[in-house]
Scaffold this motif. Sequence first.
Motif, PDB file in Angstrom:
ATOM      1  N   ALA B   3       0.832  -1.199   0.000  1.00  0.00           N
ATOM      2  CA  ALA B   3       0.000   0.000   0.000  1.00  0.00           C
ATOM      3  C   ALA B   3       0.870   1.254   0.000  1.00  0.00           C
ATOM      4  N   ALA B   4       1.980   1.198   0.744  1.00  0.00           N
ATOM      5  CA  ALA B   4       2.878   2.358   0.806  1.00  0.00           C
ATOM      6  C   ALA B   4       3.450   2.649  -0.579  1.00  0.00           C
ATOM      7  N   LEU B   5       3.858   1.597  -1.283  1.00  0.00           N
ATOM      8  CA  LEU B   5       4.407   1.808  -2.624  1.00  0.00           C
ATOM      9  C   LEU B   5       3.307   2.253  -3.584  1.00  0.00           C
ATOM     10  N   GLY B   6       2.090   1.748  -3.355  1.00  0.00           N
ATOM     11  CA  GLY B   6       0.944   2.188  -4.148  1.00  0.00           C
ATOM     12  C   GLY B   6       0.738   3.690  -4.015  1.00  0.00           C
ATOM     13  N   LEU B   7       0.861   4.172  -2.784  1.00  0.00           N
ATOM     14  CA  LEU B   7       0.700   5.611  -2.553  1.00  0.00           C
ATOM     15  C   LEU B   7       1.790   6.401  -3.263  1.00  0.00           C
ATOM     16  N   MET B   8       3.018   5.879  -3.205  1.00  0.00           N
ATOM     17  CA  MET B   8       4.121   6.600  -3.843  1.00  0.00           C
ATOM     18  C   MET B   8       3.935   6.692  -5.358  1.00  0.00           C
ATOM     19  N   ARG B   9       3.156   5.741  -5.908  1.00  0.00           N
ATOM     20  CA  ARG B   9       2.924   5.787  -7.357  1.00  0.00           C
ATOM     21  C   ARG B   9       1.893   6.839  -7.735  1.00  0.00           C
ATOM     22  N   ARG B  10       1.150   7.311  -6.727  1.00  0.00           N
ATOM     23  CA  ARG B  10       0.081   8.254  -7.052  1.00  0.00           C
ATOM     24  C   ARG B  10       0.344   9.677  -6.584  1.00  0.00           C
ATOM     25  N   MET B  11       1.182   9.833  -5.576  1.00  0.00           N
ATOM     26  CA  MET B  11       1.404  11.182  -5.057  1.00  0.00           C
ATOM     27  C   MET B  11       2.162  12.025  -6.085  1.00  0.00           C
ATOM     28  N   PRO B  12       1.897  13.335  -6.126  1.00  0.00           N
ATOM     29  CA  PRO B  12       2.609  14.172  -7.087  1.00  0.00           C
ATOM     30  C   PRO B  12       4.125  14.066  -6.879  1.00  0.00           C
ATOM     31  N   PRO B  13       4.878  13.804  -7.953  1.00  0.00           N
ATOM     32  CA  PRO B  13       6.322  13.597  -7.812  1.00  0.00           C
ATOM     33  C   PRO B  13       7.039  14.741  -7.104  1.00  0.00           C
ATOM     34  N   LYS B  14       6.507  15.973  -7.225  1.00  0.00           N
ATOM     35  CA  LYS B  14       7.218  17.061  -6.565  1.00  0.00           C
ATOM     36  C   LYS B  14       7.066  16.983  -5.043  1.00  0.00           C
ATOM     37  N   HIS B  15       6.148  16.147  -4.567  1.00  0.00           N
ATOM     38  CA  HIS B  15       5.991  15.993  -3.125  1.00  0.00           C
ATOM     39  C   HIS B  15       6.557  14.661  -2.615  1.00  0.00           C
ATOM     40  N   THR B  16       7.409  14.027  -3.413  1.00  0.00           N
ATOM     41  CA  THR B  16       7.948  12.722  -3.038  1.00  0.00           C
ATOM     42  C   THR B  16       8.566  12.719  -1.643  1.00  0.00           C
ATOM     43  N   GLU B  17       9.336  13.771  -1.346  1.00  0.00           N
ATOM     44  CA  GLU B  17      10.042  13.770  -0.065  1.00  0.00           C
ATOM     45  C   GLU B  17       9.074  13.850   1.117  1.00  0.00           C
ATOM     46  N   THR B  18       8.060  14.701   0.988  1.00  0.00           N
ATOM     47  CA  THR B  18       7.058  14.809   2.056  1.00  0.00           C
ATOM     48  C   THR B  18       6.320  13.481   2.223  1.00  0.00           C
ATOM     49  N   ALA B  19       5.931  12.891   1.084  1.00  0.00           N
ATOM     50  CA  ALA B  19       5.179  11.644   1.136  1.00  0.00           C
ATOM     51  C   ALA B  19       6.019  10.553   1.798  1.00  0.00           C
ATOM     52  N   LEU B  20       7.287  10.491   1.435  1.00  0.00           N
ATOM     53  CA  LEU B  20       8.149   9.457   1.987  1.00  0.00           C
ATOM     54  C   LEU B  20       8.345   9.666   3.495  1.00  0.00           C
ATOM     55  N   SER B  21       8.553  10.899   3.912  1.00  0.00           N
ATOM     56  CA  SER B  21       8.783  11.083   5.344  1.00  0.00           C
ATOM     57  C   SER B  21       7.506  10.792   6.138  1.00  0.00           C
ATOM     58  N   ALA B  22       6.344  11.045   5.527  1.00  0.00           N
ATOM     59  CA  ALA B  22       5.085  10.674   6.191  1.00  0.00           C
ATOM     60  C   ALA B  22       4.993   9.164   6.341  1.00  0.00           C
ATOM     61  N   LEU B  23       5.360   8.442   5.283  1.00  0.00           N
ATOM     62  CA  LEU B  23       5.299   6.975   5.349  1.00  0.00           C
ATOM     63  C   LEU B  23       6.303   6.432   6.359  1.00  0.00           C
ATOM     64  N   LEU B  24       7.476   7.059   6.417  1.00  0.00           N
ATOM     65  CA  LEU B  24       8.499   6.600   7.364  1.00  0.00           C
ATOM     66  C   LEU B  24       8.005   6.764   8.802  1.00  0.00           C
ATOM     67  N   SER B  25       7.273   7.846   9.051  1.00  0.00           N
ATOM     68  CA  SER B  25       6.805   8.028  10.419  1.00  0.00           C
ATOM     69  C   SER B  25       5.640   7.085  10.739  1.00  0.00           C
ATOM     70  N   LEU B  26       4.878   6.700   9.705  1.00  0.00           N
ATOM     71  CA  LEU B  26       3.781   5.755   9.941  1.00  0.00           C
ATOM     72  C   LEU B  26       4.283   4.324  10.054  1.00  0.00           C
ATOM     73  N   LEU B  27       5.299   3.997   9.278  1.00  0.00           N
ATOM     74  CA  LEU B  27       5.791   2.618   9.203  1.00  0.00           C
ATOM     75  C   LEU B  27       7.272   2.540   9.549  1.00  0.00           C
ATOM     76  N   PRO B  28       7.629   2.884  10.790  1.00  0.00           N
ATOM     77  CA  PRO B  28       9.059   2.902  11.133  1.00  0.00           C
ATOM     78  C   PRO B  28       9.730   1.545  10.922  1.00  0.00           C
ATOM     79  N   ARG B  29       8.957   0.461  11.048  1.00  0.00           N
ATOM     80  CA  ARG B  29       9.563  -0.867  10.897  1.00  0.00           C
ATOM     81  C   ARG B  29       9.970  -1.146   9.456  1.00  0.00           C
ATOM     82  N   HIS B  30       9.357  -0.462   8.540  1.00  0.00           N
ATOM     83  CA  HIS B  30       9.685  -0.688   7.128  1.00  0.00           C
ATOM     84  C   HIS B  30      10.646   0.360   6.591  1.00  0.00           C
ATOM     85  N   SER B  31      11.294   1.122   7.495  1.00  0.00           N
ATOM     86  CA  SER B  31      12.052   2.271   7.003  1.00  0.00           C
ATOM     87  C   SER B  31      13.141   1.883   6.002  1.00  0.00           C
TER      88      SER B  31
END
Lengths: 318, 256
Positions: B3-31
């Motif tokens: 699901a996390a990778l699914g989200l990364m495929r849809r979020m605007p590429p210019k916001h990749t860094e924000t999206a990734l840091s949000a996912l990292l904080s939600l899923l620290p085990r998958h960092s």
Amino acid sequence: MAEEDAPEVELSGEQKKEIAKWFLLHSPGGEIQYVAKDVRSVLDDDGAYGEAASEAFPAYNKAQMICLDMPRGMGEVLITSFGELEENQFLDPRTAQVGIVDHVKQVCTDARPATDEELPSPYIEEFRCALDAEVLKYVGEAYPKGVCSVYSTKGKDVEGPGSDFELAVVIQAARNSPQNFCTGSWRSVWNIEFKDDIQILELRGKMQVGAHYFEEGNVQLDTKHECKDSTIFQSPEDCAISIASIIRHHETEYLGSLEASYTNLPDNTFKVTIYFPRIYGESFQLLAPFSPGITRCSSVLQEISPKNLELKSEITIR
Amino acid sequence: MEAALGLMRRMPPKHTETALSALLSLLPRHSSDLLSQVDQPLQVLCDIDGGKEFILCEYNRDADSYRSPWSSKYHPPLEDGTQPSPELRKLEIEANEIFAIYRDQYYEGGISSVYMWEDDNEGFVACFLIKKDGSKTAHGRRGYLEEGAWDAIHVIEVGPEEDGTAHYCLTSTVMLSLTTDDESSGTFSLSGSIRRQMNMDLSVAEGHLCNMGRMIEEMESKMRNSLDQVYFGKTKEMVCTLRPPAEITQMRMPES
């Protein structure tokens, strides 16, 4: 990056909700349901998700100006801030119906006739209705799957000449083909100020185009353009004709400028970022430093072949 | 994770860094999975020794420091930072020199870095990075674009040598973003990334560098075509589906 080493701090429900909202609001046009499914799964907190969804969906639906079918074959209603009567009630000025909307499911569950207070005065309605007819004709010609609506945004209760009022034209066209891994949307909003005292109509237009392609990647187009124009105050029918022709003119011109960008950009982009072997044809392949014999040291490159020297000089000249 | 990778495929590429840091904080085990599977725009640091710029990525990171391919030193300094074996470091130095020439020929400028490290199954992994800024403010010679960036990441897993051949698995990502902004046509922004994979079994007679270099060269050429098709073809097709060009509408007008 510190995240990996940081102790696992459980996020608060509030933080989770804000993150979920951010993802939902950044969904490309037509894709929020897919995003919602993934967000729900990474969040693993249905309470926070529910709150986020109830806040994000209405904002997203209005920003994207989605189009919903009203029940009982009563036509369609556009979800826009111009038609918003209450959070889940949206006016369709053409049919004078109010759609009752479930934002999260993105469906129109019910409809009711609009009350007199919710509709413009007969004087304003005459301008609105004439413009709606002209815009509908234009949208039907220009957009294969376009939807449009004309709202009275200011001075809807003006009874006759002598006061200013404002109408808004909304045009939306969306495509969604998940099987081809792409979605796209065109949105334009035109504000028309009817200035009674100076007998002039002032138009402000805002056009936005988005496209998303996500097969083996994620590529998004995002464009925005604003423009202004004006015309003279005439009868409702004549106003409608000139406004629609101004809209047609600007939107056609904008599409032309998008096409021009597409013609010029690939060249510019690849020139700016990288060399296109186009210039050198296939022979460039042979000159690349990875071929045997020239791989070992940079100074060797200049001695390797006359062709390389030619290439070098071409590079310097350019 | 899916699901996390699914989200990364849809979020605007210019916001990749924000999206990734949000996912990292939600899923620290998958960092670590997230950091290795989601490509971010490349960052650059300057080597304290030679003053030469190098590219930062997951593969030259240890704790919060990044190893420069030029001096092999960590920035900021890190004692006991991971280093490749002397033999691999030799190959790394050579790869950096050659890749710089390649980059200069194809990209006319830009920055490149190559990192190598041993993997668990007797082979090694090499990561080739190129960053080119094509915006008006950059030093590039042709600044037509308001903003334009090209980041290429090539990761090659090289299997152990068997009977004179080795297996090469190349995964390449190119991130391209460009924006133009002018009075008459407003802002126009295309951004995103595409990823492709290539597998080959090649004789190591000419050395790993030759094989890797040719694979990258072939891949970059294929990806340029894909980028051309996707960025300028597919998205234009979409725009023209939404609102077909004037000629078509005008042809239909007499009927209406």
